[in-house]
Design a protein around this motif. Sequence first.
Motif, PDB file in Angstrom:
ATOM      1  N   PRO A 231      -5.643  -6.672  -7.257  1.00  0.00           N
ATOM      2  CA  PRO A 231      -5.559  -6.519  -5.797  1.00  0.00           C
ATOM      3  C   PRO A 231      -5.170  -7.826  -5.107  1.00  0.00           C
ATOM      4  CG  PRO A 231      -7.854  -6.595  -6.516  1.00  0.00           C
ATOM      5  CD  PRO A 231      -7.013  -6.529  -7.764  1.00  0.00           C
TER       6      PRO A 231
ATOM      7  N   PRO B  85      -0.282   8.453   2.882  1.00  0.00           N
ATOM      8  CA  PRO B  85      -1.521   8.748   2.135  1.00  0.00           C
ATOM      9  C   PRO B  85      -1.777  10.243   2.105  1.00  0.00           C
ATOM     10  CG  PRO B  85      -1.870   6.953   3.686  1.00  0.00           C
ATOM     11  CD  PRO B  85      -0.515   7.520   3.999  1.00  0.00           C
TER      12      PRO B  85
ATOM     13  N   LEU C 287       3.757  -4.990   6.243  1.00  0.00           N
ATOM     14  CA  LEU C 287       3.350  -3.864   5.401  1.00  0.00           C
ATOM     15  C   LEU C 287       4.125  -2.588   5.684  1.00  0.00           C
ATOM     16  CD1 LEU C 287      -0.552  -4.208   5.466  1.00  0.00           C
ATOM     17  CD2 LEU C 287       0.953  -4.619   3.513  1.00  0.00           C
TER      18      LEU C 287
ATOM     19  N   VAL D 130       2.000   1.924  -3.478  1.00  0.00           N
ATOM     20  CA  VAL D 130       0.894   2.426  -4.286  1.00  0.00           C
ATOM     21  C   VAL D 130       0.641   3.900  -3.983  1.00  0.00           C
ATOM     22  CG1 VAL D 130      -1.586   2.211  -4.742  1.00  0.00           C
ATOM     23  CG2 VAL D 130      -0.165   0.164  -4.553  1.00  0.00           C
ATOM     24  N   ASP D 131       0.694   4.277  -2.711  1.00  0.00           N
ATOM     25  CA  ASP D 131       0.533   5.688  -2.347  1.00  0.00           C
ATOM     26  C   ASP D 131       1.638   6.542  -2.963  1.00  0.00           C
ATOM     27  OD1 ASP D 131      -1.815   5.370  -0.857  1.00  0.00           O
ATOM     28  OD2 ASP D 131      -0.713   4.913   0.988  1.00  0.00           O
TER      29      ASP D 131
ATOM     30  N   ALA E 262      -6.471  -9.033   4.226  1.00  0.00           N
ATOM     31  CA  ALA E 262      -6.386  -7.575   4.293  1.00  0.00           C
ATOM     32  C   ALA E 262      -7.580  -6.993   5.045  1.00  0.00           C
ATOM     33  CB  ALA E 262      -6.300  -6.990   2.894  1.00  0.00           C
TER      34      ALA E 262
ATOM     35  N   LEU F 145      -8.433  -3.075   5.393  1.00  0.00           N
ATOM     36  CA  LEU F 145      -7.882  -2.651   4.114  1.00  0.00           C
ATOM     37  C   LEU F 145      -8.577  -3.394   2.984  1.00  0.00           C
ATOM     38  CD1 LEU F 145      -4.028  -2.792   4.911  1.00  0.00           C
ATOM     39  CD2 LEU F 145      -5.435  -0.728   4.703  1.00  0.00           C
TER      40      LEU F 145
ATOM     41  N   GLY G 233      -2.054  -4.768  -1.262  1.00  0.00           N
ATOM     42  CA  GLY G 233      -1.357  -4.074  -2.335  1.00  0.00           C
ATOM     43  C   GLY G 233      -1.886  -4.590  -3.660  1.00  0.00           C
ATOM     44  N   TYR G 234      -1.074  -4.395  -4.711  1.00  0.00           N
ATOM     45  CA  TYR G 234      -1.507  -4.762  -6.052  1.00  0.00           C
ATOM     46  C   TYR G 234      -0.347  -5.396  -6.806  1.00  0.00           C
ATOM     47  CZ  TYR G 234      -5.628  -1.961  -5.093  1.00  0.00           C
ATOM     48  OH  TYR G 234      -6.775  -1.476  -4.536  1.00  0.00           O
TER      49      TYR G 234
ATOM     50  N   THR H  60       0.814  -1.226   0.000  1.00  0.00           N
ATOM     51  CA  THR H  60       0.000   0.000   0.000  1.00  0.00           C
ATOM     52  C   THR H  60       0.844   1.270   0.000  1.00  0.00           C
ATOM     53  OG1 THR H  60      -0.185  -0.268   2.405  1.00  0.00           O
ATOM     54  CG2 THR H  60      -2.021  -1.042   1.067  1.00  0.00           C
ATOM     55  N   SER H  61       1.958   1.285   0.728  1.00  0.00           N
ATOM     56  CA  SER H  61       2.785   2.495   0.750  1.00  0.00           C
ATOM     57  C   SER H  61       3.411   2.760  -0.612  1.00  0.00           C
ATOM     58  CB  SER H  61       3.874   2.378   1.820  1.00  0.00           C
ATOM     59  OG  SER H  61       4.710   1.259   1.586  1.00  0.00           O
TER      60      SER H  61
END
Length: 414
Positions: free
Chosen positions: A85, A412, A400, A67-68, A108, A113, A117-118, A64-65
């Motif tokens: 995802p 974010p 994460l 992706v941000d 998640a 969440l 992530g992706y 996620t970080s």
Amino acid sequence: MSGDKTQDKPQDISCDVAVVGAGPAGIAAALALAHVGADVVLIGPEPPKPSTAQQDTRTAALLTSSVDFLKRLDVWETLQGVAAPLKVVRIVDASQSLVRSPDIAFKASDLDLPAFGYNIPNAALTASLYARARDTGPTLITESVERIEHDDASARLTLSSNGTVTARLVAGADGRRSVCREAAGIETRVWRYDQGAIAASFHHARPHDGVSTEFHKEHGSLTTVPMPDPLQSALIWIGSPSETDALMACDDAEFTAGLQTRLGDTLGPVTSSGPRASFPVAGLTAKQLAHNRTALIGEAAHVMPPIGAQGLNLGLRDAAALADCVARALARGQDPGGLAALTEFARARQLDVLSRSVGVDLLNRSLLTGLLPVQAARGVFMAGLNAFAPLRRLVMRVGLEPPSALPSLMRPAA
């Protein structure tokens, strides 16, 4: 700054930062540094377009970080169509150990969440980053660096065309055989595992439902990672060199049959498999992350087995942290390649790099050992994770989030 600033045969250029290496971590570093106001040159051959990079079978599981970070760099929107995802990570002990661990699923949703992530094809990720760099940000030089010389005020990079770039800071993102690292006089510790790895993709009859499954077995692991097509997954197969060599020698039908045997009924019948690429499994750590007007990023600083989606995410955190350090140096009127800025970068990255490198190494070695006490300890730990939700959530957060604060561009947006 905007517009295409590609220079095929530059003569002499001066800048704040020269980023060497046009892989994902290097391009992201160049974009982040330009974002914070540095005058940046990105040096490296232009990445192949995804349509001509069909043999690049690798994908990147971005947390996620990361992706941000891509959102802050205005890159994420172009990748959403090829991003799958990762909603659940399932671990299966497929070994023949006398003390087997229970299966466990990290969800998640347990952390509120939508996804951990992706998963994104490497070629698409690199192409989108480079397209953004071409449109706005750093000056692009599509050459290689032949030589780097340092003095008290700058680094002078000689290019393959004999043009030069003079920079106050060199960001070395040029991989495990880094010219930047060697020129800066930074030593490394390198080790090899008795393992090989295969990256591929395959189609299957049952939808993956956003679940990544890791089958842990003797000599390595087999990991499936969701792709945007619900009936397609990426694959990283780690095994002994003899096993991976034999798998690479198989025709498609034989490889598909071997994969089906390993997966069982997890994804239903395996209907086809795509191109394969193999590589040795090795580790590398730089003994210094910054020295002699050079900061190391990505695989120039650290290489680890492809387990747990740590490698590229760690490199992107390097890139974002360097942007923070350079921004602060420029705001204070200081030299971005001076001792103070390099020391700040090294301190900011040291604990994160060390903890991930050691953690992945220990996990991989625990799969290789035949010692019953180690297998038992691993089984007890996994059983504890399975039984206690708070411990399971803690482990997910550790996976994460780095042990130190996230760089500003990875937080974010408010």
